[in-house]
Design a protein around this motif. Structure first.
Motif, mmCIF file in Angstrom:
data_model
loop_
_atom_site.group_PDB
_atom_site.id
_atom_site.type_symbol
_atom_site.label_atom_id
_atom_site.label_comp_id
_atom_site.label_asym_id
_atom_site.label_seq_id
_atom_site.Cartn_x
_atom_site.Cartn_y
_atom_site.Cartn_z
ATOM 1 N N ILE A 1 0.849 -1.189 0.000
ATOM 2 C CA ILE A 1 0.000 0.000 0.000
ATOM 3 C C ILE A 1 0.888 1.244 0.000
ATOM 4 N N PHE A 2 0.619 2.154 -0.942
ATOM 5 C CA PHE A 2 1.326 3.431 -0.957
ATOM 6 C C PHE A 2 0.615 4.362 0.011
ATOM 7 N N GLU A 3 1.335 4.851 1.002
ATOM 8 C CA GLU A 3 0.778 5.720 2.039
ATOM 9 C C GLU A 3 1.409 7.099 1.908
ATOM 10 N N LYS A 4 0.838 7.910 1.018
ATOM 11 C CA LYS A 4 1.412 9.232 0.740
ATOM 12 C C LYS A 4 1.502 10.083 1.997
ATOM 13 N N ASN A 5 0.516 10.016 2.866
ATOM 14 C CA ASN A 5 0.532 10.818 4.093
ATOM 15 C C ASN A 5 1.643 10.394 5.051
ATOM 16 N N ASN A 6 2.127 9.167 4.900
ATOM 17 C CA ASN A 6 3.216 8.671 5.748
ATOM 18 C C ASN A 6 4.561 8.646 5.015
ATOM 19 N N ASN A 7 4.572 9.138 3.770
ATOM 20 C CA ASN A 7 5.798 9.160 2.959
ATOM 21 C C ASN A 7 6.434 7.779 2.859
ATOM 22 N N ARG A 8 5.621 6.799 2.456
ATOM 23 C CA ARG A 8 6.168 5.449 2.339
ATOM 24 C C ARG A 8 5.225 4.544 1.558
ATOM 25 N N SER A 9 5.796 3.421 1.135
ATOM 26 C CA SER A 9 5.016 2.267 0.706
ATOM 27 C C SER A 9 5.196 1.248 1.821
ATOM 28 N N ALA A 10 4.128 0.553 2.141
ATOM 29 C CA ALA A 10 4.193 -0.393 3.250
ATOM 30 C C ALA A 10 3.629 -1.738 2.820
ATOM 31 N N ALA A 11 4.215 -2.798 3.372
ATOM 32 C CA ALA A 11 3.752 -4.159 3.114
ATOM 33 C C ALA A 11 3.070 -4.665 4.374
ATOM 34 N N TYR A 12 1.885 -5.208 4.182
ATOM 35 C CA TYR A 12 1.106 -5.725 5.302
ATOM 36 C C TYR A 12 0.699 -7.170 5.045
ATOM 37 N N GLU A 13 0.716 -7.948 6.102
ATOM 38 C CA GLU A 13 0.128 -9.279 6.100
ATOM 39 C C GLU A 13 -0.814 -9.322 7.289
ATOM 40 N N ASN A 14 -2.081 -9.560 7.038
ATOM 41 C CA ASN A 14 -3.091 -9.556 8.108
ATOM 42 C C ASN A 14 -3.028 -8.286 8.946
ATOM 43 N N ASN A 15 -2.917 -7.137 8.295
ATOM 44 C CA ASN A 15 -2.849 -5.830 8.961
ATOM 45 C C ASN A 15 -1.599 -5.636 9.805
ATOM 46 N N ASN A 16 -0.638 -6.542 9.706
ATOM 47 C CA ASN A 16 0.641 -6.387 10.402
ATOM 48 C C ASN A 16 1.672 -5.844 9.428
ATOM 49 N N LEU A 17 2.336 -4.755 9.816
ATOM 50 C CA LEU A 17 3.379 -4.166 8.989
ATOM 51 C C LEU A 17 4.568 -5.111 8.944
ATOM 52 N N ILE A 18 4.964 -5.505 7.728
ATOM 53 C CA ILE A 18 6.100 -6.424 7.597
ATOM 54 C C ILE A 18 7.236 -5.814 6.779
ATOM 55 N N GLY A 19 7.016 -4.628 6.200
ATOM 56 C CA GLY A 19 8.071 -3.986 5.437
ATOM 57 C C GLY A 19 7.670 -2.591 5.012
ATOM 58 N N LEU A 20 8.697 -1.790 4.668
ATOM 59 C CA LEU A 20 8.409 -0.434 4.210
ATOM 60 C C LEU A 20 9.547 0.098 3.368
ATOM 61 N N CYS A 21 9.207 1.051 2.532
ATOM 62 C CA CYS A 21 10.167 1.820 1.756
ATOM 63 C C CYS A 21 9.771 3.273 1.983
ATOM 64 N N ALA A 22 10.603 4.002 2.737
ATOM 65 C CA ALA A 22 10.255 5.355 3.178
ATOM 66 C C ALA A 22 11.084 6.404 2.446
ATOM 67 N N TYR A 23 10.505 7.584 2.351
ATOM 68 C CA TYR A 23 11.196 8.704 1.717
ATOM 69 C C TYR A 23 10.887 9.989 2.465
ATOM 70 N N VAL A 24 11.758 10.968 2.305
ATOM 71 C CA VAL A 24 11.504 12.318 2.791
ATOM 72 C C VAL A 24 11.359 13.216 1.575
ATOM 73 N N ILE A 25 10.621 14.287 1.747
ATOM 74 C CA ILE A 25 10.389 15.216 0.654
ATOM 75 C C ILE A 25 11.303 16.418 0.833
ATOM 76 N N ASN A 26 12.033 16.734 -0.238
ATOM 77 C CA ASN A 26 12.910 17.898 -0.243
ATOM 78 C C ASN A 26 12.621 18.646 -1.529
ATOM 79 N N ASP A 27 12.014 19.814 -1.397
ATOM 80 C CA ASP A 27 11.526 20.565 -2.553
ATOM 81 C C ASP A 27 10.564 19.663 -3.328
#
Length: 93
Positions: free
Chosen positions: A7-33
């Motif tokens: 799931i891409f979570e724009k408000n959290n600045n990340r894509s997240a992987a879930y299994e049964n609503n449990n977070l199992i992975g993420l790819c996070a970013y910060v916004i600069n300009d």
């Protein structure tokens, strides 16, 4: 094994992987300009070898293209995948 949802979570600045609503992975970013700086990619070690990190990174890349922003891959995983790969030339800074 249960289905893993990316799931891409724009408000959290990340894509997240879930299994049964449990977070199992993420790819996070910060916004600069108008750039997204990918600074962290992580997957629970119990899920290694399933391509989850690549799917998380691809989700961020796909959404950066949608939002017309460029990416700076600072985390080692994103840099390894994206650098010198012509598939990502349009999105890299």
């Amino acid at each position: 094994m249960n289905e893993i949802n990316i799931i891409f979570e724009k408000n959290n600045n990340r894509s997240a992987a879930y299994e049964n609503n449990n977070l199992i992975g993420l790819c996070a970013y910060v916004i600069n300009d108008d750039k997204w700086i990918i600074n962290h990619t992580e997957v629970n070690p119990n899920y290694k070898g399933q391509g989850i990190a690549r799917k998380l990174l691809q989700s961020v890349i796909d959404n950066a293209r949608i939002f017309k922003v460029k990416i700076i891959p600072e985390c080692s995983y994103a840099a390894k995948v994206m650098k010198d790969n012509p598939e990502f030339a349009d999105i890299l800074i």
